[in-house]
Write a protein that holds these residues in place. Structure first.
Motif, PDB file in Angstrom:
ATOM      1  N   LEU A  95       0.831  -1.204   0.000  1.00 27.96           N
ATOM      2  CA  LEU A  95       0.000   0.000   0.000  1.00 27.96           C
ATOM      3  C   LEU A  95       0.865   1.253   0.000  1.00 27.96           C
ATOM      4  O   LEU A  95       0.642   2.184  -0.794  1.00 27.96           O
ATOM      5  CB  LEU A  95      -0.914  -0.015   1.227  1.00 27.96           C
ATOM      6  N   GLY A  96       1.860   1.299   0.870  1.00 29.09           N
ATOM      7  CA  GLY A  96       2.724   2.466   0.945  1.00 29.09           C
ATOM      8  C   GLY A  96       3.520   2.680  -0.322  1.00 29.09           C
ATOM      9  O   GLY A  96       3.665   3.821  -0.788  1.00 29.09           O
ATOM     10  N   ALA A  97       4.050   1.600  -0.906  1.00 33.53           N
ATOM     11  CA  ALA A  97       4.839   1.715  -2.133  1.00 33.53           C
ATOM     12  C   ALA A  97       3.981   2.218  -3.292  1.00 33.53           C
ATOM     13  O   ALA A  97       4.439   3.018  -4.123  1.00 33.53           O
ATOM     14  CB  ALA A  97       5.467   0.370  -2.479  1.00 33.53           C
ATOM     15  N   PHE A  98       2.739   1.763  -3.358  1.00 35.49           N
ATOM     16  CA  PHE A  98       1.831   2.212  -4.421  1.00 35.49           C
ATOM     17  C   PHE A  98       1.578   3.723  -4.305  1.00 35.49           C
ATOM     18  O   PHE A  98       1.605   4.452  -5.302  1.00 35.49           O
ATOM     19  CB  PHE A  98       0.510   1.447  -4.334  1.00 35.49           C
ATOM     20  N   ILE A  99       1.357   4.196  -3.084  1.00 36.85           N
ATOM     21  CA  ILE A  99       1.130   5.632  -2.869  1.00 36.85           C
ATOM     22  C   ILE A  99       2.382   6.426  -3.224  1.00 36.85           C
ATOM     23  O   ILE A  99       2.307   7.509  -3.833  1.00 36.85           O
ATOM     24  CB  ILE A  99       0.716   5.895  -1.408  1.00 36.85           C
ATOM     25  N   MET A 100       3.549   5.902  -2.898  1.00 36.23           N
ATOM     26  CA  MET A 100       4.798   6.597  -3.208  1.00 36.23           C
ATOM     27  C   MET A 100       5.030   6.694  -4.712  1.00 36.23           C
ATOM     28  O   MET A 100       5.540   7.707  -5.205  1.00 36.23           O
ATOM     29  CB  MET A 100       5.975   5.892  -2.538  1.00 36.23           C
ATOM     30  N   CYS A 101       4.652   5.668  -5.444  1.00 35.59           N
ATOM     31  CA  CYS A 101       4.757   5.727  -6.903  1.00 35.59           C
ATOM     32  C   CYS A 101       3.925   6.887  -7.458  1.00 35.59           C
ATOM     33  O   CYS A 101       4.390   7.645  -8.320  1.00 35.59           O
ATOM     34  CB  CYS A 101       4.292   4.410  -7.526  1.00 35.59           C
TER      35      CYS A 101
END
Length: 536
Positions: A109-115
């Motif tokens: 979830l966090g990595a998707f938001i960072m992208c």
């Protein structure tokens, strides 16, 4: 009042006796695969470090300053602080995601938001758009930064746990190395791509995590807490014993984790109030909150985010020279941070923190004196000496504060409180960063080098605190650190129950664990001076 007692060195902890000393991890294919999965988690810290150094580099690019109308003062402070404000925004949600969804899904979830944030940052057309994108990046990082170090700590092979989890935060400097050289490489591009390329590169670690993290193993401790014991045992066996579920080390880990988690649940070691309910937990939080603020309020924020303004105070104004010094400093810092992480079990946490803080005090004081000498008398030699002291200060800071603050925080927290306690740590770090990043440029502009004196006094206070309150934890499993904070009886009961459970289930726990009285009492005395610990 003396410093806290350290564990005795008369013999090693139980789990060391279950490992073949001649076995090399790099010859075990599954341990190699496990460490590759852990590497995927470690790049979360790299992404965070990339951002800090990238902002340093962008401030040295005329193209970036021109595009955003030469930000300064409070606006420059907001640009530096907004990512950490975003991380603060994620803190109310991240512990519930970690404990509810699991470590893996929270990272995804966090990595998707960072992208998404990196894409918007790269495409920014205004300073407001750039600030908004950095908030999104920080919000996503709040989830990744909460779950990734916990998964590293809870998944690592026991003899490697402390060094690997310590290297996690040390790799912040690895991201700084990459960002420094990327911005140096794009310095001569005569258009907006000089800052858009570094912004786009920020998405690379998150893209890797989005595509690969679904295939990584979940935390065995989280699985056991959700009554998914069979899955937890299978993961421990697959990665720690080449698939052998009856391996003594695997059985020791499995029963110790299961018994400790059950004990925490019985003692109601859950909820936010539990962080401060018992004397042991209050000791934990006193240390955790303190080292979180120390890690950011030791003068390092000046070098991490506003190095260009530090250069201005000592007369180094050439942009290429500034970028080269910044890039080489990043390489130096990552080397020291990794070294400190690898030494944590050999030297111990407490000696490293003491040496680190003492070195910081000495070198930052000398840096302050030389900066003042240059400002008052334009002494060029003093200005050059500042650069040397910045490098020496960074080495002192990197020996303990870069590698140990995250790993130490996680290892002293019991499982049921780990996500919430780590959230408190992150909140303290983010709050101190927001304050630093907003106040530092304003204070530097107002009183210049005299601002350094404030940090000299504060670092002296840090040294006193570390001496009196920091507790040694080296060479213990995550569950065994309870011995230091909660007293001998807690771990005695855990070991007795674990041994009894293992015997009832016919598990091959080694001979010294079969005698519950020995495991429950004699072992405790051998591991720690209990009478001294109670005085901490």
């Amino acid at each position: 009042m003396g410093g806290p007692a350290a564990p005795t060195a008369s013999r090693q902890d139980d789990y060391h006796e279950l490992i073949d000393p001649n076995a090399k991890w790099y010859k075990n294919r599954r341990l190699v695969v496990l460490n590759l999965w852990i590497l995927l988690l470690l790049i979360t810290s790299t992404a965070n470090g990339y951002d800090g150094s990238m902002m340093n580099g962008l401030q040295l690019l005329n193209q970036w300053e021109t595009a955003f109308n030469f930000p300064s003062g409070s606006k420059l402070g907001l640009l530096g602080a907004i990512q950490n404000i975003g991380s603060l925004g994620a803190l109310p949600f991240s512990p519930y995601a970690c404990d509810g969804l699991g470590r893996k899904k929270t990272i995804f979830l966090g990595a998707f938001i960072m992208c998404a944030g990196a894409i918007i940052q790269t495409a920014s057309q205004s300073v407001e758009m750039f600030i908004g994108s950095r908030f999104i990046l920080g919000f996503g990082l709040g989830f990744c930064g909460a779950a990734a170090p916990m998964l590293v700590t809870e998944l690592a092979y026991p003899p490697q746990r402390a060094p690997i989890s310590s290297v996690y935060n040390g790799l912040w400097n690895g991201g700084a190395v990459v960002a420094s050289w990327v911005t140096f490489g794009t310095f001569h591009i005569p258009n907006s791509w000089s800052w858009r390329i570094p912004s786009a590169c920020q998405a690379i670690p998150s893209i890797l995590q989005v595509f690969l993290i679904p295939f990584a193993p979940e935390s065995p401790r989280w699985l056991i807490s959700k009554d998914r014991d069979a899955e937890a045992l299978r993961i421990l066996a697959y990665y720690h014993a080449d698939g052998n579920a009856e391996d003594p080390l695997v059985q020791f880990e499995f029963h110790e984790i299961k018994t400790a988690i059950s004990s925490e649940q019985v003692q109601k070691q859950i909820g936010w109030l539990a962080l401060f309910r018992t004397p042991g937990n209050r000791r934990r939080m006193r240390i955790i909150i303190a080292i979180a603020f120390f890690s950011q309020w030791s003068g390092n924020g000046l070098v991490s985010y506003y190095l260009n303004q530090v250069f201005d105070t000592i007369g180094i104004t050439n942009k290429v020279e500034q970028l080269l010094i910044s890039a080489c400093l990043a390489i130096w810092s990552v080397f020291i941070a990794v070294l400190g992480g690898l030494l944590c079990d050999r030297a111990g946490r407490r000696p490293l923190f003491l040496i680190s803080t003492m070195g910081m005090l000495i070198f930052f004081t000398l840096q302050t004196i030389c900066t003042g000498e240059y400002a008052l008398h334009q002494n060029r030699a003093a200005g050059n000496a500042v650069i040397a002291f910045i490098y020496l200060y960074s080495a002192a800071y990197g020996l303990a504060y870069s590698p140990l603050i995250v790993s130490y925080t996680l290892e002293i927290l019991p499982f049921e409180l780990r996500a919430k306690g780590f959230t408190v740590f992150q909140f303290a770090v983010s709050a101190s960063l927001v304050f630093n990043q907003y106040i530092n440029p304003i204070a530097l502009k107002a009183i210049a080098w005299k601002y350094y004196i404030v940090y000299c006094v504060w670092i002296a206070f840090e040294l006193v605190f570390i001496y009196f309150f920091l507790v040694e934890t080296r060479n213990k499993t995550l569950e065994e650190t309870a011995l230091i904070f909660d007293g001998a009886d807690t771990v005695t009961n855990i070991w007795r129950k674990a041994a009894a459970t293992a015997q009832l289930e016919g598990s091959p726990i080694p001979d010294q664990a079969s005698d519950t009285e020995k495991v429950g009492s004699d072992k405790v005395v051998e591991l720690v001076h209990v009478e001294d610990v109670t005085q901490v």
